[in-house]
Design a protein around this motif. Structure first.
Motif, mmCIF file in Angstrom:
data_model
loop_
_atom_site.group_PDB
_atom_site.id
_atom_site.type_symbol
_atom_site.label_atom_id
_atom_site.label_comp_id
_atom_site.label_asym_id
_atom_site.label_seq_id
_atom_site.Cartn_x
_atom_site.Cartn_y
_atom_site.Cartn_z
ATOM 1 N N ALA A 8 -4.471 -14.000 5.554
ATOM 2 C CA ALA A 8 -5.774 -14.207 6.301
ATOM 3 C C ALA A 8 -6.582 -14.853 5.438
ATOM 4 O O ALA A 8 -6.379 -14.680 3.981
ATOM 5 C CB ALA A 8 -6.360 -12.813 7.223
ATOM 6 N N THR A 9 -7.664 -15.745 5.622
ATOM 7 C CA THR A 9 -8.783 -15.999 5.212
ATOM 8 C C THR A 9 -9.976 -15.266 5.200
ATOM 9 O O THR A 9 -9.868 -15.376 6.385
ATOM 10 C CB THR A 9 -8.919 -17.830 5.353
ATOM 11 O OG1 THR A 9 -7.901 -18.289 4.099
ATOM 12 C CG2 THR A 9 -10.605 -18.329 4.145
ATOM 13 N N MET A 10 -10.591 -15.043 3.934
ATOM 14 C CA MET A 10 -12.266 -14.024 5.128
ATOM 15 C C MET A 10 -13.415 -14.497 4.497
ATOM 16 O O MET A 10 -13.105 -14.879 3.554
ATOM 17 C CB MET A 10 -11.751 -12.366 5.779
ATOM 18 C CG MET A 10 -11.184 -11.895 3.997
ATOM 19 S SD MET A 10 -10.535 -10.466 4.191
ATOM 20 C CE MET A 10 -11.846 -9.059 4.728
ATOM 21 N N LEU A 129 1.547 1.227 12.594
ATOM 22 C CA LEU A 129 2.624 1.648 13.493
ATOM 23 C C LEU A 129 3.417 1.579 11.985
ATOM 24 O O LEU A 129 4.180 1.484 11.790
ATOM 25 C CB LEU A 129 3.235 0.626 14.571
ATOM 26 C CG LEU A 129 2.433 0.315 15.984
ATOM 27 C CD1 LEU A 129 3.132 -0.408 16.527
ATOM 28 C CD2 LEU A 129 3.095 1.725 16.541
ATOM 29 N N ASP A 130 2.899 0.547 10.742
ATOM 30 C CA ASP A 130 3.056 0.928 9.262
ATOM 31 C C ASP A 130 3.954 0.161 9.391
ATOM 32 O O ASP A 130 5.468 0.595 8.648
ATOM 33 C CB ASP A 130 4.102 3.201 9.355
ATOM 34 C CG ASP A 130 3.196 3.226 8.677
ATOM 35 O OD1 ASP A 130 1.935 3.772 8.490
ATOM 36 O OD2 ASP A 130 3.312 4.737 8.724
ATOM 37 N N LEU A 131 4.214 -0.897 10.173
ATOM 38 C CA LEU A 131 4.819 -2.361 9.582
ATOM 39 C C LEU A 131 4.693 -3.194 8.858
ATOM 40 O O LEU A 131 5.622 -4.371 8.861
ATOM 41 C CB LEU A 131 5.047 -3.247 11.857
ATOM 42 C CG LEU A 131 5.104 -2.094 12.453
ATOM 43 C CD1 LEU A 131 5.320 -3.123 14.101
ATOM 44 C CD2 LEU A 131 6.125 -1.773 12.545
ATOM 45 N N VAL A 132 4.129 -3.003 7.484
ATOM 46 C CA VAL A 132 3.177 -4.290 7.378
ATOM 47 C C VAL A 132 3.574 -3.695 5.545
ATOM 48 O O VAL A 132 3.542 -2.789 5.437
ATOM 49 C CB VAL A 132 2.134 -4.567 7.316
ATOM 50 C CG1 VAL A 132 1.008 -5.016 6.087
ATOM 51 C CG2 VAL A 132 1.004 -4.933 8.598
ATOM 52 N N ASP A 133 3.704 -4.890 5.162
ATOM 53 C CA ASP A 133 4.508 -4.665 3.950
ATOM 54 C C ASP A 133 3.420 -4.822 3.000
ATOM 55 O O ASP A 133 3.277 -4.365 1.230
ATOM 56 C CB ASP A 133 5.314 -4.741 3.060
ATOM 57 C CG ASP A 133 6.998 -4.888 4.227
ATOM 58 O OD1 ASP A 133 7.517 -3.720 4.305
ATOM 59 O OD2 ASP A 133 7.892 -5.603 5.545
ATOM 60 N N GLU A 134 2.643 -6.305 2.769
ATOM 61 C CA GLU A 134 1.788 -6.281 2.302
ATOM 62 C C GLU A 134 0.743 -7.496 2.903
ATOM 63 O O GLU A 134 0.837 -7.743 3.690
ATOM 64 C CB GLU A 134 2.306 -7.774 1.191
ATOM 65 C CG GLU A 134 3.054 -7.196 0.473
ATOM 66 C CD GLU A 134 3.876 -8.405 -0.696
ATOM 67 O OE1 GLU A 134 3.315 -9.364 -0.885
ATOM 68 O OE2 GLU A 134 4.910 -7.925 -1.780
ATOM 69 N N ILE A 135 0.161 -7.007 2.198
ATOM 70 C CA ILE A 135 -1.782 -8.406 2.273
ATOM 71 C C ILE A 135 -1.975 -8.980 1.702
ATOM 72 O O ILE A 135 -1.822 -8.856 0.889
ATOM 73 C CB ILE A 135 -2.785 -7.444 2.850
ATOM 74 C CG1 ILE A 135 -2.431 -5.929 3.993
ATOM 75 C CG2 ILE A 135 -4.089 -7.320 3.456
ATOM 76 C CD1 ILE A 135 -3.881 -5.133 4.173
ATOM 77 N N HIS A 136 -2.058 -9.892 2.006
ATOM 78 C CA HIS A 136 -2.503 -11.540 1.361
ATOM 79 C C HIS A 136 -3.806 -11.585 2.189
ATOM 80 O O HIS A 136 -4.190 -12.394 3.035
ATOM 81 C CB HIS A 136 -1.262 -12.370 1.344
ATOM 82 C CG HIS A 136 -0.342 -12.031 0.367
ATOM 83 N ND1 HIS A 136 0.287 -12.808 -0.019
ATOM 84 C CD2 HIS A 136 0.662 -11.056 0.995
ATOM 85 C CE1 HIS A 136 1.670 -12.416 -0.623
ATOM 86 N NE2 HIS A 136 1.209 -11.527 0.555
ATOM 87 N N LEU A 137 -4.999 -11.914 0.930
ATOM 88 C CA LEU A 137 -6.047 -12.403 1.131
ATOM 89 C C LEU A 137 -6.715 -13.265 0.243
ATOM 90 O O LEU A 137 -6.621 -13.344 -0.378
ATOM 91 C CB LEU A 137 -7.130 -10.698 1.584
ATOM 92 C CG LEU A 137 -6.694 -9.589 2.163
ATOM 93 C CD1 LEU A 137 -7.718 -8.625 1.528
ATOM 94 C CD2 LEU A 137 -7.210 -10.163 3.907
ATOM 95 N N ASP A 138 -7.144 -14.150 1.319
ATOM 96 C CA ASP A 138 -7.779 -15.510 0.321
ATOM 97 C C ASP A 138 -9.671 -15.367 1.106
ATOM 98 O O ASP A 138 -9.865 -15.594 1.940
ATOM 99 C CB ASP A 138 -7.344 -16.578 0.601
ATOM 100 C CG ASP A 138 -5.859 -16.994 0.671
ATOM 101 O OD1 ASP A 138 -5.444 -16.980 -0.506
ATOM 102 O OD2 ASP A 138 -5.085 -17.148 1.288
#
Length: 182
Positions: A8-10, A129-138
């Protein structure tokens, strides 16, 4: 199988869109080739997308993931059945109320590539639900004051391990691994 990422871009104050859902604040900033390279690296590794369907279950011009830069399957969460839509060579499959199923189908379609989760609600549900491996933030250097948050409303603590940080002309880029409970 590939990883599931929130990409996401935030804004600095945590919003992914203004209160009306607009994202015009993302554009028109000076950028450096390094900024573009970070985003291009993520985009080339995406093999499928999971997002939310609009109320009319249509694919409007402003709703095409990544502005049409990707030609990958898209799985859209909805509350009522709808036949898949094909637009510009991309198949949009509607999944009724089962985000885990949507992620699993997207992972199968993506193969070794990443599944990108789009939107605050989708991201929060998958984190829950613990389905996410990584978070990429711009992170764009702007404060909106109010808008649509990315993580507000997450109902649990999620530990992250910083994998990468970079900052260039237009954004700060953050990459984290989600530390899953053992």
């Amino acid at each position: 199988m590939g990883q599931v990422i929130v990409h996401a871009t935030m804004t600095v104050d945590g919003f992914i869109a203004d209160i009306g859902g607009e994202v015009d604040w993302m554009f028109g900033r000076p950028s450096a080739p390094e900024d573009d390279a970070v985003v291009a690296n993520v985009i080339e590794r995406i093999g499928a997308v999971v997002g939310g369907a609009n109320k009319t279950q249509t694919i409007d011009d402003g709703e095409i993931p990544y502005g049409g830069m990707l030609n990958v399957p898209v799985y859209l969460m909805t509350h009522s059945p709808h036949d898949p839509i094909e637009r510009d060579g991309i198949t949009y499959t509607f999944i009724v109320d089962d985000i885990a199923e949507a992620v699993e189908l997207a992972k199968l379609a993506a193969g070794e590539k990443w599944v990108s989760l789009l939107g605050g609600s989708i991201s929060r549900q998958c984190l829950q639900l613990d389905l996410v491996d990584e978070i990429h933030l711009d992170v764009a250097p702007v404060l909106l004051g109010e808008g649509i948050p990315l993580f507000a409303g997450l109902e649990k603590r999620v530990e992250l391990e910083r994998l990468e940080t970079s900052a260039f002309a237009s954004e700060t880029h953050l990459r984290y691994r989600v530390v899953h409970p053992t």
